[in-house]
Design a protein around this motif. Structure first.
Motif, PDB file in Angstrom:
ATOM      1  N   MET A  65      32.049  59.396  82.466  1.00 25.96           N
ATOM      2  CA  MET A  65      33.226  58.814  83.063  1.00 25.96           C
ATOM      3  C   MET A  65      33.333  59.228  84.530  1.00 25.96           C
ATOM      4  N   LEU A  66      33.016  60.476  84.796  1.00 25.17           N
ATOM      5  CA  LEU A  66      33.055  60.939  86.176  1.00 25.17           C
ATOM      6  C   LEU A  66      32.062  60.165  87.034  1.00 25.17           C
ATOM      7  N   GLY A  67      30.914  59.843  86.448  1.00 28.30           N
ATOM      8  CA  GLY A  67      29.919  59.054  87.175  1.00 28.30           C
ATOM      9  C   GLY A  67      30.428  57.659  87.516  1.00 28.30           C
ATOM     10  N   VAL A  68      31.185  57.074  86.592  1.00 26.57           N
ATOM     11  CA  VAL A  68      31.764  55.747  86.846  1.00 26.57           C
ATOM     12  C   VAL A  68      32.749  55.822  88.014  1.00 26.57           C
ATOM     13  N   PHE A  69      33.591  56.858  88.024  1.00 30.24           N
ATOM     14  CA  PHE A  69      34.531  57.026  89.130  1.00 30.24           C
ATOM     15  C   PHE A  69      33.792  57.270  90.446  1.00 30.24           C
ATOM     16  N   LEU A  70      32.724  58.020  90.394  1.00 29.11           N
ATOM     17  CA  LEU A  70      31.949  58.291  91.598  1.00 29.11           C
ATOM     18  C   LEU A  70      31.340  57.005  92.159  1.00 29.11           C
ATOM     19  N   VAL A  71      30.753  56.206  91.293  1.00 26.71           N
ATOM     20  CA  VAL A  71      30.142  54.951  91.746  1.00 26.71           C
ATOM     21  C   VAL A  71      31.223  54.010  92.283  1.00 26.71           C
ATOM     22  N   TRP A  72      32.340  53.900  91.560  1.00 25.69           N
ATOM     23  CA  TRP A  72      33.408  53.023  92.035  1.00 25.69           C
ATOM     24  C   TRP A  72      33.973  53.510  93.369  1.00 25.69           C
ATOM     25  N   GLY A  73      34.107  54.806  93.536  1.00 28.58           N
ATOM     26  CA  GLY A  73      34.592  55.342  94.806  1.00 28.58           C
ATOM     27  C   GLY A  73      33.666  54.998  95.955  1.00 28.58           C
ATOM     28  N   CYS A  74      32.364  55.093  95.729  1.00 27.55           N
ATOM     29  CA  CYS A  74      31.401  54.729  96.779  1.00 27.55           C
ATOM     30  C   CYS A  74      31.473  53.244  97.109  1.00 27.55           C
ATOM     31  N   ILE A  75      31.666  52.424  96.097  1.00 28.72           N
ATOM     32  CA  ILE A  75      31.785  50.977  96.334  1.00 28.72           C
ATOM     33  C   ILE A  75      33.097  50.674  97.061  1.00 28.72           C
ATOM     34  N   ALA A  76      34.188  51.311  96.628  1.00 26.62           N
ATOM     35  CA  ALA A  76      35.495  51.044  97.226  1.00 26.62           C
ATOM     36  C   ALA A  76      35.530  51.453  98.693  1.00 26.62           C
ATOM     37  N   LEU A  77      34.848  52.529  99.052  1.00 24.07           N
ATOM     38  CA  LEU A  77      34.828  52.946 100.456  1.00 24.07           C
ATOM     39  C   LEU A  77      34.171  51.902 101.348  1.00 24.07           C
ATOM     40  N   ASN A  78      33.282  51.110 100.792  1.00 22.66           N
ATOM     41  CA  ASN A  78      32.650  50.057 101.572  1.00 22.66           C
ATOM     42  C   ASN A  78      33.457  48.759 101.568  1.00 22.66           C
ATOM     43  N   LEU A  79      34.407  48.639 100.653  1.00 23.04           N
ATOM     44  CA  LEU A  79      35.214  47.418 100.578  1.00 23.04           C
ATOM     45  C   LEU A  79      36.418  47.441 101.523  1.00 23.04           C
ATOM     46  N   ALA A  80      36.967  48.619 101.763  1.00 18.18           N
ATOM     47  CA  ALA A  80      38.167  48.718 102.591  1.00 18.18           C
ATOM     48  C   ALA A  80      38.111  49.999 103.406  1.00 18.18           C
ATOM     49  N   ARG A  81      38.977  50.057 104.409  1.00 20.63           N
ATOM     50  CA  ARG A  81      39.061  51.276 105.213  1.00 20.63           C
ATOM     51  C   ARG A  81      39.664  52.394 104.363  1.00 20.63           C
ATOM     52  N   PRO A  82      39.261  53.621 104.603  1.00 18.10           N
ATOM     53  CA  PRO A  82      39.793  54.734 103.804  1.00 18.10           C
ATOM     54  C   PRO A  82      41.316  54.860 103.868  1.00 18.10           C
ATOM     55  N   ILE A  83      41.915  54.591 105.011  1.00 12.02           N
ATOM     56  CA  ILE A  83      43.376  54.700 105.109  1.00 12.02           C
ATOM     57  C   ILE A  83      44.058  53.683 104.201  1.00 12.02           C
ATOM     58  N   THR A  84      43.470  52.511 104.051  1.00 16.90           N
ATOM     59  CA  THR A  84      44.020  51.502 103.147  1.00 16.90           C
ATOM     60  C   THR A  84      43.964  51.991 101.712  1.00 16.90           C
ATOM     61  N   LEU A  85      42.866  52.628 101.327  1.00 11.70           N
ATOM     62  CA  LEU A  85      42.745  53.161  99.970  1.00 11.70           C
ATOM     63  C   LEU A  85      43.744  54.292  99.735  1.00 11.70           C
ATOM     64  N   ILE A  86      43.996  55.102 100.743  1.00 16.06           N
ATOM     65  CA  ILE A  86      44.973  56.186 100.611  1.00 16.06           C
ATOM     66  C   ILE A  86      46.373  55.613 100.434  1.00 16.06           C
ATOM     67  N   ILE A  87      46.707  54.586 101.188  1.00 17.09           N
ATOM     68  CA  ILE A  87      48.031  53.963 101.081  1.00 17.09           C
ATOM     69  C   ILE A  87      48.216  53.335  99.706  1.00 17.09           C
ATOM     70  N   ILE A  88      47.197  52.659  99.213  1.00 17.23           N
ATOM     71  CA  ILE A  88      47.275  52.059  97.873  1.00 17.23           C
ATOM     72  C   ILE A  88      47.441  53.148  96.822  1.00 17.23           C
ATOM     73  N   GLY A  89      46.661  54.208  96.926  1.00 18.17           N
ATOM     74  CA  GLY A  89      46.766  55.308  95.968  1.00 18.17           C
ATOM     75  C   GLY A  89      48.123  55.979  95.992  1.00 18.17           C
ATOM     76  N   ALA A  90      48.693  56.160  97.177  1.00 19.28           N
ATOM     77  CA  ALA A  90      50.012  56.789  97.298  1.00 19.28           C
ATOM     78  C   ALA A  90      51.095  55.909  96.681  1.00 19.28           C
ATOM     79  N   ASN A  91      51.004  54.612  96.874  1.00 20.01           N
ATOM     80  CA  ASN A  91      52.006  53.715  96.304  1.00 20.01           C
ATOM     81  C   ASN A  91      51.883  53.622  94.791  1.00 20.01           C
ATOM     82  N   VAL A  92      50.674  53.638  94.274  1.00 20.19           N
ATOM     83  CA  VAL A  92      50.487  53.648  92.819  1.00 20.19           C
ATOM     84  C   VAL A  92      51.051  54.947  92.233  1.00 20.19           C
ATOM     85  N   ALA A  93      50.819  56.066  92.910  1.00 19.66           N
ATOM     86  CA  ALA A  93      51.360  57.344  92.448  1.00 19.66           C
ATOM     87  C   ALA A  93      52.889  57.327  92.471  1.00 19.66           C
TER      88      ALA A  93
END
Length: 82
Positions: free
Chosen positions: A1-29
Motif C-alpha cells: 500500500m505504501l508503494g501505491v501511495f509513493l507511485v501516486w505521489g510521484c505521478i501527482a507531483l508531475n500533474l500539478a504544482r506542489p502548492i496546489t497539492l498542498i492546498i487541496i490536501g489542507a482543504n480535504v483535511a
C-alpha cells in the motif's frame, strides 16, 4: 500500500504544482476535521451514558472546531468558484 501511495505521489507531483497539492490536501483535511468533530458529538450524546459524557464546555469546543475549519472550507469553495 505504501508503494501505491509513493507511485501516486510521484505521478501527482508531475500533474500539478506542489502548492496546489498542498492546498487541496489542507482543504480535504479541514472537511475531515468538521465531519470528525460533529461525529464525535453525536456519538458521545447517543451512545455514552450520562455519567461518562464529556462536559458541555468540551462539546462547545468541538462545535467551535467545526465552525473554525468549516469557515476555511467555505472560503476555499467561494474563492474557487469566483
Amino acid at each position: 500500500m505504501l508503494g501505491v501511495f509513493l507511485v501516486w505521489g510521484c505521478i501527482a507531483l508531475n500533474l500539478a504544482r506542489p502548492i496546489t497539492l498542498i492546498i487541496i490536501g489542507a482543504n480535504v483535511a479541514a472537511v475531515i476535521f468538521v465531519i470528525e468533530s460533529l461525529h464525535t458529538i453525536v456519538v458521545n450524546r447517543r451512545f455514552l451514558p450520562r455519567e461518562l459524557r464529556p462536559p458541555l464546555w468540551r462539546e462547545a469546543c468541538l462545535v467551535l472546531c467545526a465552525v473554525f475549519y468549516g469557515s476555511f472550507v467555505v472560503i476555499a469553495i467561494v474563492v474557487a468558484l469566483t
